[in-house]
Design a protein around this motif. Structure first.
Motif, mmCIF file in Angstrom:
data_model
loop_
_atom_site.group_PDB
_atom_site.id
_atom_site.type_symbol
_atom_site.label_atom_id
_atom_site.label_comp_id
_atom_site.label_asym_id
_atom_site.label_seq_id
_atom_site.Cartn_x
_atom_site.Cartn_y
_atom_site.Cartn_z
ATOM 1 N N SER A 24 0.756 -1.150 -0.048
ATOM 2 C CA SER A 24 0.075 -0.041 -0.001
ATOM 3 C C SER A 24 0.827 1.086 0.188
ATOM 4 O O SER A 24 0.513 2.312 -0.549
ATOM 5 C CB SER A 24 -0.972 0.124 1.121
ATOM 6 O OG SER A 24 -0.293 -0.245 2.316
ATOM 7 N N SER A 25 1.907 1.284 0.736
ATOM 8 C CA SER A 25 2.883 2.459 0.878
ATOM 9 C C SER A 25 3.503 2.622 -0.603
ATOM 10 O O SER A 25 3.769 3.854 -1.010
ATOM 11 C CB SER A 25 3.909 2.242 1.807
ATOM 12 O OG SER A 25 3.565 2.239 3.167
ATOM 13 N N ALA A 27 -8.254 -4.361 -1.914
ATOM 14 C CA ALA A 27 -7.738 -3.827 -0.600
ATOM 15 C C ALA A 27 -6.400 -2.915 -0.457
ATOM 16 O O ALA A 27 -6.284 -1.950 0.517
ATOM 17 C CB ALA A 27 -7.506 -5.174 0.178
ATOM 18 N N SER A 28 -5.102 -3.312 -1.139
ATOM 19 C CA SER A 28 -4.031 -2.633 -1.092
ATOM 20 C C SER A 28 -4.237 -1.041 -1.526
ATOM 21 O O SER A 28 -3.820 -0.076 -1.123
ATOM 22 C CB SER A 28 -3.035 -3.291 -1.764
ATOM 23 O OG SER A 28 -2.825 -4.504 -1.000
ATOM 24 N N ARG A 83 -7.035 0.620 -1.613
ATOM 25 C CA ARG A 83 -7.880 1.471 -0.762
ATOM 26 C C ARG A 83 -7.189 1.784 0.444
ATOM 27 O O ARG A 83 -7.058 2.960 0.838
ATOM 28 C CB ARG A 83 -8.899 0.884 -0.044
ATOM 29 C CG ARG A 83 -10.231 0.721 -1.401
ATOM 30 C CD ARG A 83 -11.579 -0.223 -1.030
ATOM 31 N NE ARG A 83 -12.470 -0.284 -1.869
ATOM 32 C CZ ARG A 83 -13.451 -0.800 -1.753
ATOM 33 N NH1 ARG A 83 -13.866 -1.687 -0.702
ATOM 34 N NH2 ARG A 83 -14.302 -0.864 -2.633
ATOM 35 N N GLU A 84 -6.217 0.957 0.823
ATOM 36 C CA GLU A 84 -5.245 1.284 2.093
ATOM 37 C C GLU A 84 -4.335 2.425 1.622
ATOM 38 O O GLU A 84 -3.958 3.495 2.402
ATOM 39 C CB GLU A 84 -4.201 0.037 2.492
ATOM 40 C CG GLU A 84 -3.297 0.389 3.544
ATOM 41 C CD GLU A 84 -4.161 0.900 4.963
ATOM 42 O OE1 GLU A 84 -3.392 1.594 5.559
ATOM 43 O OE2 GLU A 84 -5.361 0.639 5.166
ATOM 44 N N ARG A 123 -5.960 5.560 1.581
ATOM 45 C CA ARG A 123 -6.209 6.183 3.000
ATOM 46 C C ARG A 123 -5.155 6.690 3.331
ATOM 47 O O ARG A 123 -5.229 7.832 4.194
ATOM 48 C CB ARG A 123 -6.580 4.767 3.823
ATOM 49 C CG ARG A 123 -8.219 4.723 3.887
ATOM 50 C CD ARG A 123 -8.581 3.706 5.009
ATOM 51 N NE ARG A 123 -7.906 2.312 4.848
ATOM 52 C CZ ARG A 123 -8.529 1.392 4.223
ATOM 53 N NH1 ARG A 123 -9.787 1.435 3.580
ATOM 54 N NH2 ARG A 123 -8.014 0.071 4.021
ATOM 55 N N ILE A 124 -4.167 6.222 3.131
ATOM 56 C CA ILE A 124 -2.658 6.759 3.687
ATOM 57 C C ILE A 124 -2.600 8.231 2.945
ATOM 58 O O ILE A 124 -2.210 9.170 3.760
ATOM 59 C CB ILE A 124 -1.543 6.016 3.033
ATOM 60 C CG1 ILE A 124 -1.434 4.787 3.750
ATOM 61 C CG2 ILE A 124 -0.147 6.873 3.055
ATOM 62 C CD1 ILE A 124 -0.350 3.782 3.315
#
Length: 231
Positions: A2-3, A39-40, A42-43, A46-47
């Motif tokens: 995600s990062s 999922a990744s 969306r994360e 969010r970050i």
């Protein structure tokens, strides 16, 4: 993962020249572009939302929208680390006493004709201001203009963020009551910057900031010893 995706999204926003209010692609297209699961992705979004780089618009036609990258959001993020490191407000003030005089020096050394006219108008706005709210807006605009005239984007962003953090917590009413003196000081600093006198501009800004710091320390001594809290 995600990062990594968050970093790629930021790079793409810059490379494509997207601005405030522009909408990113739909989720399905972003999953394809970055080769990542929902999922990744969306994360990652969010970050970026937590850091104030995007906002999520709800409802039909909604999705991730580019936010304004400004000193307020940067300052909010900074306060998390300041609180974790136990940084006190007196340290924040000391940093401002170093950076803002330097910005005034750079502004005097790097000024251009358009900047001169903007600074003159800002100073005049301060002279014409009536009432505390109007005066404080003009005063804040003066400092923001000097910082932007430094020609250094990092100094500008960092110094504005520190100012936002401090002034959000310190009372500004008593400063507004001294606006006659501050008007003259701002005018003198502007004259030095416009004249290209870097030494005088730096000295005047330092004296101005030191006087402000002493006033706040005298009026709100408890604040100076407090740890900067995350907001």
């Amino acid at each position: 993962m995600s990062s990594r995706v968050a970093r790629e999204i930021v790079r793409d926003i810059a490379a494509r020249g997207l601005g405030v209010g522009d909408t990113l692609e739909p989720e399905s297209e972003m999953m394809q572009r970055y080769q990542v699961a929902r999922a990744s992705l969306r994360e990652a979004l969010r970050i970026l939302e937590v850091h104030g780089l995007i906002r999520m618009k709800p409802g039909p036609g909604g999705g991730p929208i580019v936010s304004e990258v400004d000193s307020v959001e940067f300052g909010r993020m900074m306060t998390l680390f300041l609180q974790a490191k136990g940084i006190q407000f007196n340290e924040l003030v000391e940093a401002r006493l170093i950076i803002e005089p330097l910005a005034a020096r750079l502004a005097a050394a790097r000024h251009d004709p358009e900047d001169k006219e903007v600074l003159r108008r800002i100073v005049q706005d301060g002279l014409d201001a009536e009432g505390d709210e109007q005066w404080l807006a003009a005063s804040n605009a003066f400092h923001a203009t000097v910082l932007s005239m430094s020609g250094n984007g990092l100094i500008d962003l960092f110094a504005r963020a520190m100012k936002e953090i401090f002034t959000e917590r310190a009372s500004a009413v008593y400063v507004a009551r001294r606006r006659g003196h501050v008007r003259r000081t701002h005018s003198d600093i502007a004259d030095a910057i416009i004249a290209g006198d870097a030494d005088v501009a730096e000295d005047l800004m330092r004296a101005h900031m030191e006087e402000y710091a002493r006033t706040v320390a005298r009026r709100e001594p408890q604040l100076m010893e407090e740890i900067v809290d995350w907001r």
